[in-house]
Enzyme design. Structure first.
Site, mmCIF file in Angstrom:
data_model
loop_
_atom_site.group_PDB
_atom_site.id
_atom_site.type_symbol
_atom_site.label_atom_id
_atom_site.label_comp_id
_atom_site.label_asym_id
_atom_site.label_seq_id
_atom_site.Cartn_x
_atom_site.Cartn_y
_atom_site.Cartn_z
ATOM 1 N N HIS A 66 0.825 -1.214 0.000
ATOM 2 C CA HIS A 66 0.000 0.000 0.000
ATOM 3 C C HIS A 66 0.861 1.267 0.000
ATOM 4 O O HIS A 66 2.064 1.235 0.267
ATOM 5 C CB HIS A 66 -0.910 0.015 1.235
ATOM 6 C CG HIS A 66 -0.147 -0.040 2.529
ATOM 7 N ND1 HIS A 66 0.498 1.056 3.077
ATOM 8 C CD2 HIS A 66 0.085 -1.068 3.378
ATOM 9 C CE1 HIS A 66 1.075 0.722 4.212
ATOM 10 N NE2 HIS A 66 0.858 -0.567 4.413
ATOM 11 N N GLU B 114 -2.563 -7.000 8.017
ATOM 12 C CA GLU B 114 -1.205 -6.976 8.567
ATOM 13 C C GLU B 114 -1.143 -7.737 9.889
ATOM 14 O O GLU B 114 -2.169 -8.074 10.491
ATOM 15 C CB GLU B 114 -0.760 -5.516 8.735
ATOM 16 C CG GLU B 114 0.655 -5.303 9.265
ATOM 17 C CD GLU B 114 1.750 -5.888 8.372
ATOM 18 O OE1 GLU B 114 1.825 -7.140 8.298
ATOM 19 O OE2 GLU B 114 2.522 -5.116 7.787
#
Length: 200
Positions: free
Chosen positions: A8, A82
């Site tokens: 990202h 994550e």
């Protein structure tokens, strides 16, 4: 099958200097510029047929912008989130010091997961994505820790964290599976960010 691993863009946590992990921050304006440049490069050079993306904002926004640019579907997958750093998430680096850092791979931050659990979670979802895939080229838009786990799995590395792959914002890594052969085209390509360097 070709696999793009895309990290990202810059998130608000990078500006606030706090631990991220499961803390759910959005992209910054710079992060969106990074994603725009990355998406243009991907569309021009290796557009995917399908995108899988983490549900955390910084990755889901990146996946959505990429999907709009290359005009292909995106599916959001919670298992691509994550590392779950529990109570550490969202704390400043100074505040987080009051919580003991896990010393062993099986230990967790309170309310989090261990590194062994993290690796197994990512191994499992990566295996699932590959097994159900019917496309020639897919993209997985996720986080540095997630992509590290996928790369360690791809290279057949052990569960330990002896090796770390440094991945920049919106970095692109390109893998390929051809029958039983594993091909690495490149890792951590951020050449698309060069125009931003020229503006500084």
């Amino acid at each position: 099958m070709e696999i793009l691993l895309i990290r990202h863009g810059e998130s608000e946590a990078d500006i606030l200097n706090v631990h991220e992990g499961r803390a759910d921050f959005s992209l910054t304006d710079l992060g969106r510029q990074q994603v725009s440049l990355m998406a243009k490069k991907v569309k021009l050079e290796f557009p995917p047929d399908f995108i899988w993306a983490s549900t955390l904002q910084r990755a889901s926004e990146t996946g959505e912008l990429l999907s709009e640019t290359v005009n292909c579907p995106v599916e959001y997958e919670e298992q691509l989130m994550e590392f779950n750093n529990g109570v550490q998430a969202g704390l400043s680096f100074e505040e987080a010091k009051k919580y003991p850092k896990p010393q062993y791979l099986h230990e967790r931050y309170r309310e989090g997961e261990s590194h062994i659990e993290f690796r197994m979670r990512i191994e499992s979802i990566f295996s699932e994505i590959i097994s159900v895939n019917n496309y020639n080229r897919i993209a997985i838009v996720a986080h540095g820790g997630v992509i590290n786990c996928i790369l360690r799995s791809f290279f057949g590395m052990g569960i330990s964290k002896d090796y770390y792959f440094k991945l920049g914002d919106t970095s692109i890594s390109f893998l390929e599976l051809v029958e039983r052969n594993k091909i690495v085209h490149f890792i951590n390509n951020i050449s698309h960010l060069d125009p931003l360097k020229q503006l500084r």
